[in-house]
Design an enzyme around this catalytic site. Structure first.
Site, mmCIF file in Angstrom:
data_model
loop_
_atom_site.group_PDB
_atom_site.id
_atom_site.type_symbol
_atom_site.label_atom_id
_atom_site.label_comp_id
_atom_site.label_asym_id
_atom_site.label_seq_id
_atom_site.Cartn_x
_atom_site.Cartn_y
_atom_site.Cartn_z
ATOM 1 N NE ARG A 167 -4.364 -1.858 0.411
ATOM 2 C CZ ARG A 167 -5.145 -1.455 1.016
ATOM 3 N NH1 ARG A 167 -5.521 -0.437 1.537
ATOM 4 N NH2 ARG A 167 -6.223 -2.373 1.165
ATOM 5 N NE ARG A 173 -7.351 6.102 2.386
ATOM 6 C CZ ARG A 173 -8.407 5.118 3.233
ATOM 7 N NH1 ARG A 173 -9.481 5.434 3.329
ATOM 8 N NH2 ARG A 173 -8.034 4.129 3.410
ATOM 9 N NE ARG A 204 -9.943 7.349 -3.290
ATOM 10 C CZ ARG A 204 -11.463 7.473 -3.466
ATOM 11 N NH1 ARG A 204 -11.822 8.284 -4.119
ATOM 12 N NH2 ARG A 204 -12.115 6.692 -2.672
ATOM 13 C CG ASP A 259 -8.598 -3.056 -4.115
ATOM 14 O OD1 ASP A 259 -8.150 -2.349 -3.353
ATOM 15 O OD2 ASP A 259 -9.896 -3.721 -3.817
ATOM 16 C CE1 TYR A 280 -12.701 -6.718 2.300
ATOM 17 C CE2 TYR A 280 -11.292 -8.373 1.650
ATOM 18 C CZ TYR A 280 -11.666 -7.259 2.418
ATOM 19 O OH TYR A 280 -10.568 -6.461 3.072
HETATM 20 O O1 CP3 Z 1 0.005 -1.361 -2.531
HETATM 21 C C1 CP3 Z 1 -0.070 -0.536 -3.216
HETATM 22 O O2 CP3 Z 1 0.095 0.827 -3.415
HETATM 23 C C2 CP3 Z 1 -1.180 -0.962 -4.633
HETATM 24 C C3 CP3 Z 1 -2.308 -0.532 -4.251
HETATM 25 C C4 CP3 Z 1 -3.308 -1.551 -3.658
HETATM 26 C C5 CP3 Z 1 -4.687 -1.154 -3.052
HETATM 27 N N1 CP3 Z 1 -5.290 -2.376 -2.632
HETATM 28 C C6 CP3 Z 1 -5.261 0.054 -3.410
HETATM 29 C C7 CP3 Z 1 -6.303 0.530 -2.484
HETATM 30 C C8 CP3 Z 1 -3.213 -2.912 -3.275
HETATM 31 C C9 CP3 Z 1 -1.911 -3.775 -3.233
HETATM 32 C C10 CP3 Z 1 -4.507 -3.464 -2.657
HETATM 33 C C11 CP3 Z 1 -4.546 -4.551 -2.015
HETATM 34 C C12 CP3 Z 1 -5.843 -5.114 -1.411
HETATM 35 N N2 CP3 Z 1 -7.101 -4.476 -1.492
HETATM 36 C C13 CP3 Z 1 -6.059 -5.811 -0.286
HETATM 37 C C14 CP3 Z 1 -4.766 -6.905 0.109
HETATM 38 C C15 CP3 Z 1 -3.649 -5.920 0.877
HETATM 39 C C16 CP3 Z 1 -4.101 -5.902 2.434
HETATM 40 O O3 CP3 Z 1 -4.227 -4.739 2.799
HETATM 41 O O4 CP3 Z 1 -4.244 -6.729 2.946
HETATM 42 C C17 CP3 Z 1 -7.290 -5.584 0.284
HETATM 43 C C18 CP3 Z 1 -7.988 -6.576 1.571
HETATM 44 C C19 CP3 Z 1 -8.078 -4.916 -0.609
HETATM 45 C C20 CP3 Z 1 -9.508 -4.442 -0.333
HETATM 46 C C21 CP3 Z 1 -9.396 -3.197 -0.028
HETATM 47 N N3 CP3 Z 1 -9.364 -2.241 -0.886
HETATM 48 C C22 CP3 Z 1 -9.875 -2.629 1.212
HETATM 49 C C23 CP3 Z 1 -10.187 -3.386 2.653
HETATM 50 C C24 CP3 Z 1 -9.928 -1.001 0.988
HETATM 51 C C25 CP3 Z 1 -10.462 -0.271 2.235
HETATM 52 C C26 CP3 Z 1 -9.360 0.060 3.077
HETATM 53 C C27 CP3 Z 1 -8.697 1.399 2.742
HETATM 54 O O5 CP3 Z 1 -7.396 1.447 3.070
HETATM 55 O O6 CP3 Z 1 -9.212 2.099 2.578
HETATM 56 C C28 CP3 Z 1 -9.701 -0.957 -0.476
HETATM 57 C C29 CP3 Z 1 -9.628 0.377 -0.971
HETATM 58 C C30 CP3 Z 1 -8.253 0.707 -1.487
HETATM 59 N N4 CP3 Z 1 -7.559 0.167 -2.361
HETATM 60 C C31 CP3 Z 1 -7.655 2.051 -1.279
HETATM 61 C C32 CP3 Z 1 -6.387 1.995 -2.047
HETATM 62 C C33 CP3 Z 1 -5.277 2.830 -2.176
HETATM 63 C C34 CP3 Z 1 -8.135 3.190 -0.330
HETATM 64 C C35 CP3 Z 1 -8.921 3.923 -1.542
HETATM 65 C C36 CP3 Z 1 -9.065 5.242 -1.137
HETATM 66 O O7 CP3 Z 1 -10.073 5.816 -0.439
HETATM 67 O O8 CP3 Z 1 -8.531 6.201 -1.578
#
Ligand code: CP3
Length: 350
Positions: free
Chosen positions: A29, A33, A42, A78, A155
């Site tokens: 990640r 944000r 974003r 994602d 999910y």
């Molecule tokens: O690592 C990186 O920089 C690449 C981007 C990336 C995202 N999601 C972008 C994202 C990666 C590798 C993921 C994987 C992901 N997504 C996982 C596995 C990794 C982990 O953390 O265990 C999971 C479980 C998800 C599902 C997901 N997507 C969740 C639970 C959320 C909400 C949590 C949060 O951080 O808001 C997302 C949204 C998400 N995916 C965001 C980002 C940058 C936030 C979106 C935003 O509001 O800007």
């Protein structure tokens, strides 16, 4: 630099456990944000639009490479995106995370899921990978990724994030045939999606089984392992290194290695040293600083970074990372500080 330069990258060498004085570092990640540059983009687009517009996804992918100096890029995407062409109504809700408005709750729901041609419906992921690899021009390897069947199913069944995984486990325990059908569908799509990213230029792939640590090892073995293995076996023939990651997986590490892994993710609740011993030194490891350590005072943060490096004891095949993703509100300066500490450590030892 040309693509040939990639083979000398510290990150790829570590994935292959080739000796090198340098310890590579990147962060799960790392685009997100906590970064003002990310928030600026974003603020103008929804999460789904950001992911589905290759130009934007490519820009966001490159931000941490430029500002942090990390040794690997990870494509901005994602794990839940395949839900959309499968017919699951996915929405990212502010303050709540992902929501699936029509969760899978029966065998009938599993049957109704659409087959997916990833080149047609998720072609934007490979397009973004192609743009980023062109832009990086061999200077930094790019990681492609996807979610593992268990985490995706959790999910899809829960309809979003979960604390106890009650619906997902209930489905798994009471409808084993439908469960296997569901995970089989995810496995096909995920393998296709990872292969598409490799064809487009991803140098490494990571399979995120974030919530597998919620399972008893016996349940993982019978209800999850065969599906993850099927994906990772299909990737093996490409020769591209595979990172297999989950949280709370201390008791699953050997099984996750057997499912297929060139690199095993070690989370922050597992001792890196014992974890590595358990999986064996013929695989590389990635981890394992607590993401919350990035909020600690500098002295404490430095001690903790050095503790992880000491545990790896300079052995070939350690990739420095967090035990899980960077949290929103993490101070960017502290992230950069960790990159510098890891890179200085390399200098100390060479
Ligand atoms: O690592 C990186 O920089 C690449 C981007 C990336 C995202 N999601 C972008 C994202 C990666 C590798 C993921 C994987 C992901 N997504 C996982 C596995 C990794 C982990 O953390 O265990 C999971 C479980 C998800 C599902 C997901 N997507 C969740 C639970 C959320 C909400 C949590 C949060 O951080 O808001 C997302 C949204 C998400 N995916 C965001 C980002 C940058 C936030 C979106 C935003 O509001 O800007």
């Amino acid at each position: 630099m040309t693509t040939a330069a990639l083979s000398t990258s510290a990150f790829l060498k570590a994935c292959r456990r080739e000796p090198d004085g340098r310890t590579p570092v990147w962060f799960m990640r790392q685009a997100g944000r906590y970064m003002p540059e990310y928030r600026a983009i974003r603020g103008k687009h929804t999460m789904l639009d950001l992911c589905a517009t290759p130009e934007l996804a490519a820009r966001v992918t490159l931000q941490p490479v430029m500002t942090l100096g990390v040794d690997a890029a990870i494509i901005f995407s994602d794990i839940l995106l395949p839900f959309v062409p499968m017919g699951l109504e996915l929405e990212y809700v502010k303050g709540q995370g992902p929501v699936i408005h029509n969760p899978v709750r029966s065998a009938r729901d599993v049957e109704r899921l659409h087959p997916v041609d990833v080149h047609e419906s998720l072609g934007y992921v490979a397009d973004a990978v192609r743009m980023v690899t062109t832009e990086l021009d061999g200077s930094t390897p790019l990681i492609g990724f996807a979610g593992a069947p268990f985490t995706l199913a959790s999910y899809a069944i829960e309809g979003g994030g979960s604390r106890h995984f009650k619906e997902a486990k209930r489905f798994m325990f009471s409808e084993p045939d439908a469960w296997h059908a569901l995970l089989g569908k995810f496995a096909d799509i995920v393998a296709d999606l990872l292969l598409a990213q490799i064809e487009a230029g991803a140098a490494v792939v990571q399979l995120f089984d974030s919530w597998a640590g919620q399972l008893h090892p016996d349940d993982y073995r019978t209800l999850v392992f065969p599906h993850s293995r099927r994906i990772l076996e299909r990737i093996a023939s490409t020769g591209v290194p595979r990172i297999h990651f989950g949280v709370g997986t201390g008791e699953l590490l050997e099984q996750m290695r057997d499912a297929g892994a060139d690199v095993i993710g070690i989370d922050a609740s597992t001792d890196l040293d014992t974890g590595w011993q358990r999986v064996g030194y013929d695989v590389a490891v990635q981890g394992n600083l607590d993401p919350v350590a990035l909020f600690a005072p500098r002295d404490e943060l430095r001690k903790r970074v050095h503790a992880v490096l000491h545990k790896a004891s300079g052995r070939a095949g350690h990739i420095f990372n967090l035990g899980h993703g960077i949290l929103p509100e993490t101070p960017v300066d502290n992230v950069r500080y960790v990159v510098d500490l890891v890179h200085e450590w390399e200098n100390d030892r060479s």
